[in-house]
Design a protein around this motif. Structure first.
Motif, PDB file in Angstrom:
ATOM      1  N   ALA A   1      38.415  50.992 -17.443  1.00 16.89           N
ATOM      2  CA  ALA A   1      38.212  49.546 -17.251  1.00 16.89           C
ATOM      3  C   ALA A   1      37.652  49.006 -18.563  1.00 16.89           C
ATOM      4  O   ALA A   1      36.568  49.400 -18.995  1.00 16.89           O
ATOM      5  N   GLU A   2      38.437  48.135 -19.181  1.00 15.25           N
ATOM      6  CA  GLU A   2      38.026  47.513 -20.443  1.00 15.25           C
ATOM      7  C   GLU A   2      37.321  46.206 -20.087  1.00 15.25           C
ATOM      8  O   GLU A   2      37.956  45.248 -19.648  1.00 15.25           O
ATOM      9  N   VAL A   3      36.013  46.196 -20.234  1.00 13.76           N
ATOM     10  CA  VAL A   3      35.192  45.101 -19.700  1.00 13.76           C
ATOM     11  C   VAL A   3      34.982  44.006 -20.745  1.00 13.76           C
ATOM     12  O   VAL A   3      34.612  44.272 -21.879  1.00 13.76           O
ATOM     13  N   ASN A   4      35.219  42.758 -20.316  1.00 15.48           N
ATOM     14  CA  ASN A   4      34.842  41.590 -21.115  1.00 15.48           C
ATOM     15  C   ASN A   4      33.574  41.037 -20.474  1.00 15.48           C
ATOM     16  O   ASN A   4      33.624  40.348 -19.459  1.00 15.48           O
ATOM     17  N   SER A   5      32.421  41.402 -21.042  1.00 13.96           N
ATOM     18  CA  SER A   5      31.146  41.075 -20.395  1.00 13.96           C
ATOM     19  C   SER A   5      30.814  39.594 -20.498  1.00 13.96           C
ATOM     20  O   SER A   5      30.068  39.065 -19.678  1.00 13.96           O
ATOM     21  N   PHE A   6      31.395  38.894 -21.492  1.00 15.45           N
ATOM     22  CA  PHE A   6      31.116  37.457 -21.642  1.00 15.45           C
ATOM     23  C   PHE A   6      31.836  36.652 -20.559  1.00 15.45           C
ATOM     24  O   PHE A   6      31.240  35.811 -19.889  1.00 15.45           O
ATOM     25  N   TYR A   7      33.135  36.904 -20.388  1.00 19.99           N
ATOM     26  CA  TYR A   7      33.915  36.146 -19.405  1.00 19.99           C
ATOM     27  C   TYR A   7      33.967  36.816 -18.031  1.00 19.99           C
ATOM     28  O   TYR A   7      34.605  36.309 -17.114  1.00 19.99           O
ATOM     29  N   LYS A   8      33.319  37.948 -17.902  1.00 20.45           N
ATOM     30  CA  LYS A   8      33.217  38.643 -16.608  1.00 20.45           C
ATOM     31  C   LYS A   8      34.588  38.981 -16.015  1.00 20.45           C
ATOM     32  O   LYS A   8      34.916  38.621 -14.886  1.00 20.45           O
ATOM     33  N   ASN A   9      35.389  39.667 -16.811  1.00 15.43           N
ATOM     34  CA  ASN A   9      36.663  40.197 -16.298  1.00 15.43           C
ATOM     35  C   ASN A   9      36.847  41.605 -16.848  1.00 15.43           C
ATOM     36  O   ASN A   9      36.128  42.032 -17.752  1.00 15.43           O
ATOM     37  N   ALA A  10      37.805  42.323 -16.287  1.00 17.82           N
ATOM     38  CA  ALA A  10      38.078  43.680 -16.776  1.00 17.82           C
ATOM     39  C   ALA A  10      39.548  44.001 -16.599  1.00 17.82           C
ATOM     40  O   ALA A  10      40.156  43.656 -15.577  1.00 17.82           O
ATOM     41  N   GLU A  11      40.097  44.652 -17.614  1.00 18.27           N
ATOM     42  CA  GLU A  11      41.475  45.146 -17.522  1.00 18.27           C
ATOM     43  C   GLU A  11      41.431  46.621 -17.144  1.00 18.27           C
ATOM     44  O   GLU A  11      40.815  47.435 -17.832  1.00 18.27           O
ATOM     45  N   LEU A  12      42.074  46.949 -16.024  1.00 19.76           N
ATOM     46  CA  LEU A  12      42.225  48.358 -15.645  1.00 19.76           C
ATOM     47  C   LEU A  12      43.438  48.894 -16.394  1.00 19.76           C
ATOM     48  O   LEU A  12      44.546  48.349 -16.272  1.00 19.76           O
ATOM     49  N   THR A  13      43.223  49.912 -17.186  1.00 21.25           N
ATOM     50  CA  THR A  13      44.264  50.327 -18.124  1.00 21.25           C
ATOM     51  C   THR A  13      44.191  51.832 -18.389  1.00 21.25           C
ATOM     52  O   THR A  13      43.412  52.555 -17.760  1.00 21.25           O
TER      53      THR A  13
ATOM     54  N   ARG B   1      29.639  46.381  -9.084  1.00 20.58           N
ATOM     55  CA  ARG B   1      28.198  46.617  -9.305  1.00 20.58           C
ATOM     56  C   ARG B   1      27.705  45.884 -10.553  1.00 20.58           C
ATOM     57  O   ARG B   1      26.536  45.527 -10.653  1.00 20.58           O
ATOM     58  N   GLN B   2      28.624  45.641 -11.494  1.00 22.77           N
ATOM     59  CA  GLN B   2      28.267  44.905 -12.711  1.00 22.77           C
ATOM     60  C   GLN B   2      28.483  43.398 -12.555  1.00 22.77           C
ATOM     61  O   GLN B   2      28.331  42.637 -13.504  1.00 22.77           O
ATOM     62  N   GLY B   3      28.873  42.958 -11.348  1.00 21.81           N
ATOM     63  CA  GLY B   3      29.088  41.525 -11.115  1.00 21.81           C
ATOM     64  C   GLY B   3      30.388  41.003 -11.688  1.00 21.81           C
ATOM     65  O   GLY B   3      30.529  39.812 -11.972  1.00 21.81           O
ATOM     66  N   ILE B   4      31.365  41.912 -11.865  1.00 20.88           N
ATOM     67  CA  ILE B   4      32.679  41.514 -12.404  1.00 20.88           C
ATOM     68  C   ILE B   4      33.688  41.559 -11.262  1.00 20.88           C
ATOM     69  O   ILE B   4      33.900  42.600 -10.650  1.00 20.88           O
ATOM     70  N   PHE B   5      34.298  40.399 -10.992  1.00 20.64           N
ATOM     71  CA  PHE B   5      35.206  40.294  -9.845  1.00 20.64           C
ATOM     72  C   PHE B   5      36.660  40.053 -10.236  1.00 20.64           C
ATOM     73  O   PHE B   5      37.559  40.213  -9.422  1.00 20.64           O
ATOM     74  N   CYS B   6      36.909  39.647 -11.476  1.00 25.28           N
ATOM     75  CA  CYS B   6      38.287  39.453 -11.945  1.00 25.28           C
ATOM     76  C   CYS B   6      38.791  40.766 -12.544  1.00 25.28           C
ATOM     77  O   CYS B   6      38.348  41.185 -13.615  1.00 25.28           O
ATOM     78  N   ALA B   7      39.691  41.426 -11.824  1.00 25.49           N
ATOM     79  CA  ALA B   7      40.288  42.678 -12.323  1.00 25.49           C
ATOM     80  C   ALA B   7      41.785  42.458 -12.476  1.00 25.49           C
ATOM     81  O   ALA B   7      42.424  41.835 -11.619  1.00 25.49           O
TER      82      ALA B   7
END
Length: 284
Positions: A190-202, A229-235
């Motif tokens: 999961a490549e996390v973008n902590s600023f915009y709260k999204n992650a790419e599963l890759t 758990r990290q508060g990221i909901f856009c996957a």
């Protein structure tokens, strides 16, 4: 220009651009921007000419949708809630005839139709006991590189290099892996973008002889749990359009199809179209 990718930040008096230069895939991607859209697009086109790329990609905000049409870009995909809850539209511009051609488009359309007929009420897979799921750390980087080298002849990022894998871990990318007899046989990240709260599963890869146990579904579910758990909901995940198996896995995990990126990157053994799949983790 060398073959390694790099991110550059351009700040002028009336616009800002975050640009990903990707010579290996012969493209440039605008990952973030603000300010005067006309001027920043002119600058992006200048960079495209300077680096002689075949494709320009822009992650655009909904407010700029019509304006980008006027500027000759075309929408290819959307990621719901990418920008802290606002949608991102993936726009592209092509600079060569070859990059804008696709022999597989109709076949890939048919595959999406077939996938949407699949049963989503699939039982949770239970692999044999000797398979052990773990969150990877830097000590796994050599083995991870080995796995990616075996599964992919060509890959759009240098995952064949253990140093690159270590670098992504330091920058916040999360890897989950399955071990069997002490060896990594399946992995995803999961490549996390902590600023915009999204992650790419890759970086989804399983050795051929271990694909019958549904390992990837289990890994992706655990990655989703970590993101929540990290508060990221856009996957979201971008899958090879010709890979029925990977697209089916994403659909059965509740991801929704959101478009196709034409001749997007070199992966597996050639330049390929890539399907966009998106899931709102807040709903599960």
């Amino acid at each position: 220009m060398n073959k390694s990718a790099s991110t550059i930040l351009i700040e002028e008096s009336n616009y800002f651009l975050e640009v990903y230069l990707d010579p290996f895939n012969n493209r440039i991607r605008i990952d973030d921007y603000r300010g005067n859209t006309n001027l920043l697009l002119e600058r992006a086109e200048e960079l495209a000419r300077k680096h002689q790329v075949e494709k320009l990609i822009m992650k655009a905000r909904s407010e700029d949708f019509i304006h980008l049409y006027e500027k000759g870009l075309q929408p290819e995909a959307v990621v719901d809630r990418y920008f802290l809850g606002s949608d991102a539209h993936f726009f592209s511009k092509f600079y060569t005839v070859e990059r804008k051609k696709s022999d597989h488009w109709i076949t890939e359309d048919g595959m999406i139709h077939s996938i949407y007929q699949l049963d989503t009420a699939i039982d949770k897979p239970f692999p044999p006991k000797e398979y052990e799921l773990k969150k990877a750390d830097e000590s796994c980087s050599e083995e991870l590189s080995e796995l990616y080298s075996k599964v992919f002849q060509i890959y759009p990022t240098p995952l064949h290099d253990p140093e690159y894998v270590r670098k992504t871990m330091k920058e916040g990318t999360i890897y989950y892996v399955f071990f069997q007899q002490g060896k990594i046989v399946s992995a995803a990240s999961a490549e996390v973008n902590s600023f915009y709260k999204n992650a790419e599963l890759t970086d989804c890869a399983t050795l051929k002889e271990h694909r019958k146990y549904g390992l990837m579904k289990i890994i992706l579910r655990d990655l989703e749990g970590e993101l929540k758990r990290q508060g990221i909901f856009c996957a979201y995940s971008i899958a090879r359009s010709l890979s029925f198996g990977m697209n089916a896995v994403l659909f059965q995990l509740g991801y929704k199809y959101r478009g196709r990126l034409m001749n997007n990157c070199y992966i597996y053994d050639k330049l390929e179209n890539m399907n966009m799949w998106v899931k709102n983790l807040a709903n599960c």
